[in-house]
Design a protein around this motif. Sequence first.
Motif, PDB file in Angstrom:
ATOM      1  N   ASN A  11       4.464   6.984  -2.234  1.00  0.00           N
ATOM      2  CA  ASN A  11       4.365   5.827  -1.342  1.00  0.00           C
ATOM      3  C   ASN A  11       3.040   5.087  -1.446  1.00  0.00           C
ATOM      4  O   ASN A  11       2.787   4.139  -0.703  1.00  0.00           O
ATOM      5  CB  ASN A  11       4.619   6.242   0.110  1.00  0.00           C
ATOM      6  CG  ASN A  11       3.604   7.244   0.618  1.00  0.00           C
ATOM      7  OD1 ASN A  11       2.765   7.730  -0.128  1.00  0.00           O
ATOM      8  ND2 ASN A  11       3.690   7.566   1.895  1.00  0.00           N
ATOM      9  N   SER A  12       2.179   5.490  -2.376  1.00  0.00           N
ATOM     10  CA  SER A  12       0.926   4.773  -2.606  1.00  0.00           C
ATOM     11  C   SER A  12       0.326   5.246  -3.918  1.00  0.00           C
ATOM     12  O   SER A  12       0.689   6.305  -4.446  1.00  0.00           O
ATOM     13  CB  SER A  12      -0.081   5.028  -1.470  1.00  0.00           C
ATOM     14  OG  SER A  12      -0.482   6.390  -1.455  1.00  0.00           O
ATOM     15  N   GLU A  13      -0.611   4.464  -4.452  1.00  0.00           N
ATOM     16  CA  GLU A  13      -1.322   4.890  -5.651  1.00  0.00           C
ATOM     17  C   GLU A  13      -2.131   6.152  -5.351  1.00  0.00           C
ATOM     18  O   GLU A  13      -2.282   7.022  -6.208  1.00  0.00           O
ATOM     19  CB  GLU A  13      -2.253   3.765  -6.137  1.00  0.00           C
ATOM     20  CG  GLU A  13      -1.538   2.512  -6.612  1.00  0.00           C
ATOM     21  CD  GLU A  13      -0.783   2.711  -7.910  1.00  0.00           C
ATOM     22  OE1 GLU A  13      -1.007   3.750  -8.577  1.00  0.00           O
ATOM     23  OE2 GLU A  13       0.022   1.832  -8.272  1.00  0.00           O
ATOM     24  N   PRO A  31       5.714   1.413  -1.852  1.00  0.00           N
ATOM     25  CA  PRO A  31       5.120   1.515  -0.515  1.00  0.00           C
ATOM     26  C   PRO A  31       6.196   1.550   0.572  1.00  0.00           C
ATOM     27  O   PRO A  31       7.358   1.193   0.319  1.00  0.00           O
ATOM     28  CB  PRO A  31       4.283   0.235  -0.403  1.00  0.00           C
ATOM     29  CG  PRO A  31       4.079  -0.216  -1.802  1.00  0.00           C
ATOM     30  CD  PRO A  31       5.315   0.185  -2.543  1.00  0.00           C
ATOM     31  N   TRP A 129      -0.646   6.229   3.400  1.00  0.00           N
ATOM     32  CA  TRP A 129      -0.586   4.768   3.338  1.00  0.00           C
ATOM     33  C   TRP A 129      -1.370   4.258   4.529  1.00  0.00           C
ATOM     34  O   TRP A 129      -2.477   4.710   4.781  1.00  0.00           O
ATOM     35  CB  TRP A 129       0.880   4.289   3.361  1.00  0.00           C
ATOM     36  CG  TRP A 129       1.062   2.797   3.235  1.00  0.00           C
ATOM     37  CD1 TRP A 129       1.492   1.935   4.205  1.00  0.00           C
ATOM     38  CD2 TRP A 129       0.834   1.977   2.079  1.00  0.00           C
ATOM     39  NE1 TRP A 129       1.545   0.643   3.728  1.00  0.00           N
ATOM     40  CE2 TRP A 129       1.141   0.635   2.423  1.00  0.00           C
ATOM     41  CE3 TRP A 129       0.369   2.250   0.789  1.00  0.00           C
ATOM     42  CZ2 TRP A 129       1.016  -0.426   1.528  1.00  0.00           C
ATOM     43  CZ3 TRP A 129       0.253   1.186  -0.109  1.00  0.00           C
ATOM     44  CH2 TRP A 129       0.579  -0.124   0.273  1.00  0.00           C
ATOM     45  N   GLY A 150      -4.715   6.379   1.268  1.00  0.00           N
ATOM     46  CA  GLY A 150      -4.043   5.148   0.868  1.00  0.00           C
ATOM     47  C   GLY A 150      -4.273   3.985   1.808  1.00  0.00           C
ATOM     48  O   GLY A 150      -3.743   2.895   1.577  1.00  0.00           O
ATOM     49  N   GLU A 153      -5.441   0.672   0.291  1.00  0.00           N
ATOM     50  CA  GLU A 153      -4.370  -0.048  -0.402  1.00  0.00           C
ATOM     51  C   GLU A 153      -3.574  -0.891   0.582  1.00  0.00           C
ATOM     52  O   GLU A 153      -3.160  -2.014   0.264  1.00  0.00           O
ATOM     53  CB  GLU A 153      -3.424   0.928  -1.087  1.00  0.00           C
ATOM     54  CG  GLU A 153      -4.013   1.702  -2.241  1.00  0.00           C
ATOM     55  CD  GLU A 153      -3.016   2.705  -2.785  1.00  0.00           C
ATOM     56  OE1 GLU A 153      -1.908   2.290  -3.185  1.00  0.00           O
ATOM     57  OE2 GLU A 153      -3.328   3.912  -2.798  1.00  0.00           O
ATOM     58  N   ALA A 154      -3.330  -0.330   1.758  1.00  0.00           N
ATOM     59  CA  ALA A 154      -2.553  -1.049   2.767  1.00  0.00           C
ATOM     60  C   ALA A 154      -3.337  -2.217   3.337  1.00  0.00           C
ATOM     61  O   ALA A 154      -2.775  -3.278   3.628  1.00  0.00           O
ATOM     62  CB  ALA A 154      -2.144  -0.098   3.892  1.00  0.00           C
TER      63      ALA A 154
END
Length: 227
Positions: A11-13, A31, A129, A150, A153-154
């Motif tokens: 759900n994320s890098e 995501p 995330w 994460g 990223e969000a």
Amino acid sequence: RELESALYIANSEFTARAYKEKFGIESTVIPPTINPAFYSTPTTGEFVTMINPYNEKGFELAVQIARECAEIPFLFVESWMLDDDHRAEIERTLASLGNAVLESRTSDMKTVYGRTKILLAPSKWEEAWGRVASEAHCSGIPVVGSRRGGLPEAIGNGGVILDYDAPLADWVAAIRRLWTDKADYDRMSAAARLFAERPQMNPDNQFATFMDVLNRAVEGQSLRKAS
């Protein structure tokens, strides 16, 4: 051994990197799916809002920030269910501030985002995330959050990212600047809304990516059976 041919979704890098480092596997990143219809709303901009007032989520730091920003109203919203003792402790802590309130959890987050000017997400732990950041972006609400897991990223271009252990003054300055500087806020709000519309967060694109993974898994299974 049977899992050697499996395909994986992260759900994320950040999560994908963790899978790679721990298990040596590659993952397709999709995501969390955010339906803007559930979150997009005009906002009165009354509060700096923190959702889920647990210490793991940065509650202690949020309290310090609120104490330094006595002129700014803060809203704390329950997400994980608080037991009675914990809730009472939080209420006592916030009452000592004078500029913060606690509200119970709700299934309609528009009622929260509809009063939020800035979302505060100073998480202490490594988030997979940062769903609340993605939700807030749908309404053009900038996020001030921590560089953990994460979550960056969000947040992306839609906010300010700081080290959790950054000086308190840095957190306070970020909140105050967005609260008082209309030009800076408008720029960041527009960036948040644009970031929410990136292809990676488009539900149709996410579904197409998911179906591609499934199709590749089926094709791989068919090839293995044929051999």
